[in-house]
Design a protein around this motif. Structure first.
Motif, mmCIF file in Angstrom:
data_model
loop_
_atom_site.group_PDB
_atom_site.id
_atom_site.type_symbol
_atom_site.label_atom_id
_atom_site.label_comp_id
_atom_site.label_asym_id
_atom_site.label_seq_id
_atom_site.Cartn_x
_atom_site.Cartn_y
_atom_site.Cartn_z
ATOM 1 N N ALA A 14 0.798 -1.257 -0.092
ATOM 2 C CA ALA A 14 0.143 0.010 -0.083
ATOM 3 C C ALA A 14 0.620 1.226 -0.057
ATOM 4 O O ALA A 14 0.241 2.084 -0.515
ATOM 5 C CB ALA A 14 -1.028 -0.214 1.114
ATOM 6 N N PHE A 15 1.996 1.134 0.561
ATOM 7 C CA PHE A 15 2.900 2.284 0.611
ATOM 8 C C PHE A 15 4.197 2.198 -0.326
ATOM 9 O O PHE A 15 4.763 1.260 -0.192
ATOM 10 C CB PHE A 15 3.168 2.705 2.292
ATOM 11 C CG PHE A 15 1.836 3.145 2.865
ATOM 12 C CD1 PHE A 15 1.308 4.230 2.975
ATOM 13 C CD2 PHE A 15 1.301 2.162 3.635
ATOM 14 C CE1 PHE A 15 0.150 4.508 3.558
ATOM 15 C CE2 PHE A 15 -0.131 2.263 4.205
ATOM 16 C CZ PHE A 15 -0.625 3.484 4.157
ATOM 17 N N ASP A 47 4.850 8.748 1.200
ATOM 18 C CA ASP A 47 3.527 9.158 1.018
ATOM 19 C C ASP A 47 2.971 9.981 2.303
ATOM 20 O O ASP A 47 1.706 10.247 1.867
ATOM 21 C CB ASP A 47 2.836 7.600 0.961
ATOM 22 C CG ASP A 47 3.140 6.802 -0.105
ATOM 23 O OD1 ASP A 47 3.533 7.260 -1.285
ATOM 24 O OD2 ASP A 47 3.145 5.555 0.105
ATOM 25 N N PHE A 48 3.692 10.009 3.155
ATOM 26 C CA PHE A 48 3.018 10.968 4.319
ATOM 27 C C PHE A 48 3.449 12.333 4.351
ATOM 28 O O PHE A 48 3.137 13.027 4.962
ATOM 29 C CB PHE A 48 3.764 10.280 5.687
ATOM 30 C CG PHE A 48 3.398 8.881 6.192
ATOM 31 C CD1 PHE A 48 1.979 8.357 5.703
ATOM 32 C CD2 PHE A 48 4.305 7.951 6.708
ATOM 33 C CE1 PHE A 48 1.755 7.282 5.999
ATOM 34 C CE2 PHE A 48 3.720 6.543 6.652
ATOM 35 C CZ PHE A 48 2.601 6.368 6.705
ATOM 36 N N GLN A 51 0.916 15.305 5.362
ATOM 37 C CA GLN A 51 -0.278 14.691 5.915
ATOM 38 C C GLN A 51 0.204 14.864 7.499
ATOM 39 O O GLN A 51 1.340 14.592 7.935
ATOM 40 C CB GLN A 51 -0.463 13.207 5.642
ATOM 41 C CG GLN A 51 -0.811 12.830 4.294
ATOM 42 C CD GLN A 51 -1.049 11.229 4.054
ATOM 43 O OE1 GLN A 51 -0.741 10.632 5.128
ATOM 44 N NE2 GLN A 51 -1.404 10.907 3.024
ATOM 45 N N ARG A 55 -4.302 11.675 9.773
ATOM 46 C CA ARG A 55 -4.491 11.217 8.430
ATOM 47 C C ARG A 55 -3.722 9.991 8.122
ATOM 48 O O ARG A 55 -4.128 9.140 7.371
ATOM 49 C CB ARG A 55 -4.068 12.421 7.267
ATOM 50 C CG ARG A 55 -4.348 11.813 5.840
ATOM 51 C CD ARG A 55 -5.546 11.440 5.434
ATOM 52 N NE ARG A 55 -6.390 12.514 5.299
ATOM 53 C CZ ARG A 55 -7.556 12.276 5.187
ATOM 54 N NH1 ARG A 55 -8.427 11.309 5.180
ATOM 55 N NH2 ARG A 55 -8.444 13.477 5.049
ATOM 56 N N ARG A 56 -2.517 10.067 8.517
ATOM 57 C CA ARG A 56 -1.427 8.919 8.512
ATOM 58 C C ARG A 56 -1.823 7.633 9.217
ATOM 59 O O ARG A 56 -2.236 6.621 8.679
ATOM 60 C CB ARG A 56 0.000 9.215 8.894
ATOM 61 C CG ARG A 56 0.694 10.359 8.291
ATOM 62 C CD ARG A 56 2.162 10.687 9.053
ATOM 63 N NE ARG A 56 2.460 12.079 8.540
ATOM 64 C CZ ARG A 56 3.623 12.575 8.891
ATOM 65 N NH1 ARG A 56 4.514 11.885 9.403
ATOM 66 N NH2 ARG A 56 4.013 13.712 8.180
ATOM 67 N N GLN A 58 -5.078 7.083 9.973
ATOM 68 C CA GLN A 58 -6.323 6.770 9.030
ATOM 69 C C GLN A 58 -5.952 5.761 7.750
ATOM 70 O O GLN A 58 -6.523 4.969 7.529
ATOM 71 C CB GLN A 58 -7.172 7.856 8.672
ATOM 72 C CG GLN A 58 -7.821 8.702 9.634
ATOM 73 C CD GLN A 58 -8.323 9.896 9.345
ATOM 74 O OE1 GLN A 58 -7.980 10.444 8.558
ATOM 75 N NE2 GLN A 58 -9.342 10.213 10.134
ATOM 76 N N SER A 59 -4.835 6.118 7.331
ATOM 77 C CA SER A 59 -4.375 5.387 5.857
ATOM 78 C C SER A 59 -4.193 3.865 6.509
ATOM 79 O O SER A 59 -4.220 3.146 5.992
ATOM 80 C CB SER A 59 -3.158 5.867 5.428
ATOM 81 O OG SER A 59 -2.238 6.268 6.257
ATOM 82 N N LYS A 62 -7.074 1.930 7.371
ATOM 83 C CA LYS A 62 -7.853 1.527 6.083
ATOM 84 C C LYS A 62 -7.220 0.433 5.595
ATOM 85 O O LYS A 62 -7.980 -0.699 5.368
ATOM 86 C CB LYS A 62 -7.797 2.766 5.161
ATOM 87 C CG LYS A 62 -8.652 2.179 4.084
ATOM 88 C CD LYS A 62 -8.626 3.590 3.030
ATOM 89 C CE LYS A 62 -9.417 3.125 1.583
ATOM 90 N NZ LYS A 62 -9.407 4.040 0.888
ATOM 91 N N VAL A 63 -5.923 0.129 5.402
ATOM 92 C CA VAL A 63 -5.106 -1.013 4.965
ATOM 93 C C VAL A 63 -5.186 -2.016 5.803
ATOM 94 O O VAL A 63 -5.367 -3.243 5.276
ATOM 95 C CB VAL A 63 -3.645 -0.541 4.705
ATOM 96 C CG1 VAL A 63 -3.013 -1.617 4.341
ATOM 97 C CG2 VAL A 63 -3.554 0.476 3.648
#
Length: 114
Positions: A14-15, A47-48, A51, A55-56, A58-59, A62-63
């Motif tokens: 994902a990252f 990717d961060f 952010q 928000r980090r 939350q990502s 989600k994953v």
């Protein structure tokens, strides 16, 4: 290490991972031996950039929604951009020892609860 491996695989996919450390810290808690319930994730990714912490997080939630809805009881997250990681001295903070109910309450400890 089934859950730990799943966490590592999902985050890697994902990252844009520069550094990923997934540590099973279950042994520090009042759970049976070989449990996979408490984890510490250190992830460094561009990717961060831009952010905020929430928000980090939350990502990551989600994953790892499937793992967090299942056996994973706790997830400590240390999420950095490469620049933040370098400025921090390339080390995540140590996790504190568990001070949950099972450590203080003999009745809870007898149940193996945390």
């Amino acid at each position: 290490m089934k859950i730990q491996n799943a966490i590592e695989a999902k985050l890697s996919e994902a990252f844009d991972v520069r550094i990923l450390q997934v540590e099973n810290e279950s042994h520090k808690h009042g759970v049976p031996p070989n449990s996979e319930t408490h984890f510490k994730v250190t992830l460094v990714s561009p990717d961060f950039e831009g952010q905020m912490k929430v928000r980090r997080h939350q990502s990551i939630y989600k994953v790892l929604a499937e793992e967090l809805a299942g056996e994973v009881h706790a997830l400590a997250m240390h999420l950095y951009t490469p620049a933040e990681w370098d400025a921090k001295g390339q080390a995540a903070p140590e996790s504190p020892n568990c001070m949950g109910g099972s450590k203080k309450d003999p009745a809870m400890n007898a149940q193996g609860d945390h």
